[in-house]
Design an enzyme around this catalytic site. Structure first.
Site, PDB file in Angstrom:
ATOM      1  N   GLY A  46      12.964  26.074  26.224  1.00  0.00           N
ATOM      2  CA  GLY A  46      13.000  24.623  26.069  1.00  0.00           C
ATOM      3  C   GLY A  46      12.216  23.968  27.188  1.00  0.00           C
ATOM      4  N   GLN A  51       9.890  17.406  32.821  1.00  0.00           N
ATOM      5  CA  GLN A  51       9.510  18.655  33.501  1.00  0.00           C
ATOM      6  C   GLN A  51       7.989  18.805  33.601  1.00  0.00           C
ATOM      7  OE1 GLN A  51      12.256  21.353  31.064  1.00  0.00           O
ATOM      8  NE2 GLN A  51      12.203  22.369  33.055  1.00  0.00           N
ATOM      9  N   CYS A  89      16.385  27.848  34.526  1.00  0.00           N
ATOM     10  CA  CYS A  89      15.590  26.636  34.270  1.00  0.00           C
ATOM     11  C   CYS A  89      14.171  26.855  34.770  1.00  0.00           C
ATOM     12  CB  CYS A  89      16.224  25.455  34.993  1.00  0.00           C
ATOM     13  SG  CYS A  89      15.306  23.917  34.804  1.00  0.00           S
ATOM     14  N   LEU A  90      13.177  26.483  33.968  1.00  0.00           N
ATOM     15  CA  LEU A  90      11.779  26.660  34.373  1.00  0.00           C
ATOM     16  C   LEU A  90      11.459  25.851  35.640  1.00  0.00           C
ATOM     17  CD1 LEU A  90       9.976  26.546  30.902  1.00  0.00           C
ATOM     18  CD2 LEU A  90      10.496  28.554  32.311  1.00  0.00           C
ATOM     19  N   HIS A 131      21.128  21.508  27.769  1.00  0.00           N
ATOM     20  CA  HIS A 131      20.321  21.654  28.982  1.00  0.00           C
ATOM     21  C   HIS A 131      19.174  20.629  28.996  1.00  0.00           C
ATOM     22  CE1 HIS A 131      18.359  24.406  32.113  1.00  0.00           C
ATOM     23  NE2 HIS A 131      17.352  23.616  31.767  1.00  0.00           N
ATOM     24  N   GLU A 132      18.475  20.490  27.851  1.00  0.00           N
ATOM     25  CA  GLU A 132      17.305  19.590  27.795  1.00  0.00           C
ATOM     26  C   GLU A 132      17.727  18.120  27.813  1.00  0.00           C
ATOM     27  OE1 GLU A 132      14.610  21.050  28.437  1.00  0.00           O
ATOM     28  OE2 GLU A 132      15.357  23.050  27.981  1.00  0.00           O
ATOM     29  N   HIS A 135      18.277  17.187  31.290  1.00  0.00           N
ATOM     30  CA  HIS A 135      17.013  16.918  31.989  1.00  0.00           C
ATOM     31  C   HIS A 135      16.613  15.456  31.836  1.00  0.00           C
ATOM     32  CE1 HIS A 135      15.289  20.475  33.798  1.00  0.00           C
ATOM     33  NE2 HIS A 135      15.449  21.210  32.718  1.00  0.00           N
TER      34      HIS A 135
HETATM   35 ZN    ZN Z   1      15.534  23.246  32.643  1.00  0.00          ZN
END
Ligand code: ZN
Length: 168
Positions: A46, A51, A89-90, A131-132, A135
């Site tokens: 995701g 991000q 998480c990226l 999660h998204e 963000h």
């Molecule tokens: Zn993340």
């Protein structure tokens, strides 16, 4: 298409409460294509707009189990049956830590044309949606951990960064 730079912990855009997406135009389509390519290259499941430095409410996802797509202006409903499963998480690259999320949820939002959509999700997909959406509210998964969990993730992150520096 292009790979976009993924912002990491410490970048203030990750802490922004993103504004609603209002224009469903050619810019959006091109940006979403880049975000999907960036997510797959990372690789991740995701990617939220902030991000990649865009403080607007939308994200892309691909759970690797046949569910992929785009959602704008997401809202979560009917969160049910909480469980703790490893999450990463990226924007905090490397560490994973058990994080409490609902096993099931319902998501309402808009598609690429601005039409309303509603998706029922379970398991990994439900976790991605939570999660998204976090963000887009300026929230990271480490905010959902207790102090010890947060310290552990940050310790692992520092260790990995040190290795990257030393390894050249
Ligand atoms: Zn993340």
């Amino acid at each position: 298409m292009a790979i976009l730079q993924i912002r990491t912990l410490g970048d203030p855009v990750l802490r922004e409460r993103c504004r609603p997406l209002e224009r469903f135009d050619a810019w959006l389509r091109a940006t979403v294509e880049d975000m999907i390519e960036t997510m797959h290259a990372a690789p991740g499941v995701g990617l939220a707009a902030n991000q990649v430095g865009i403080p607007l409410r939308f994200f892309v996802y691909d759970d690797g189990e046949g569910h992929q797509g785009f959602v704008a202006n997401p809202e979560l409903f009917d969160l049910d049956a909480f469980e703790e499963i490893d999450e990463g998480c990226l924007s905090i690259p490397g560490p994973f830590h058990p994080t409490r999320r609902a096993l099931r949820c319902r998501l309402r939002g808009q598609d690429l044309d601005g039409r309303p959509i509603e998706i029922e999700a379970e398991g990994l997909l439900a976790r991605i949606f939570q999660h998204e959406t976090d963000h887009l509210d300026g929230k990271l998964y480490i905010d959902r951990l207790d102090a010890a969990g947060r310290r552990e993730v940050l310790r692992q992150l520092r260790e990995l960064e040190l290795k990257r520096v030393q390894g050249g």
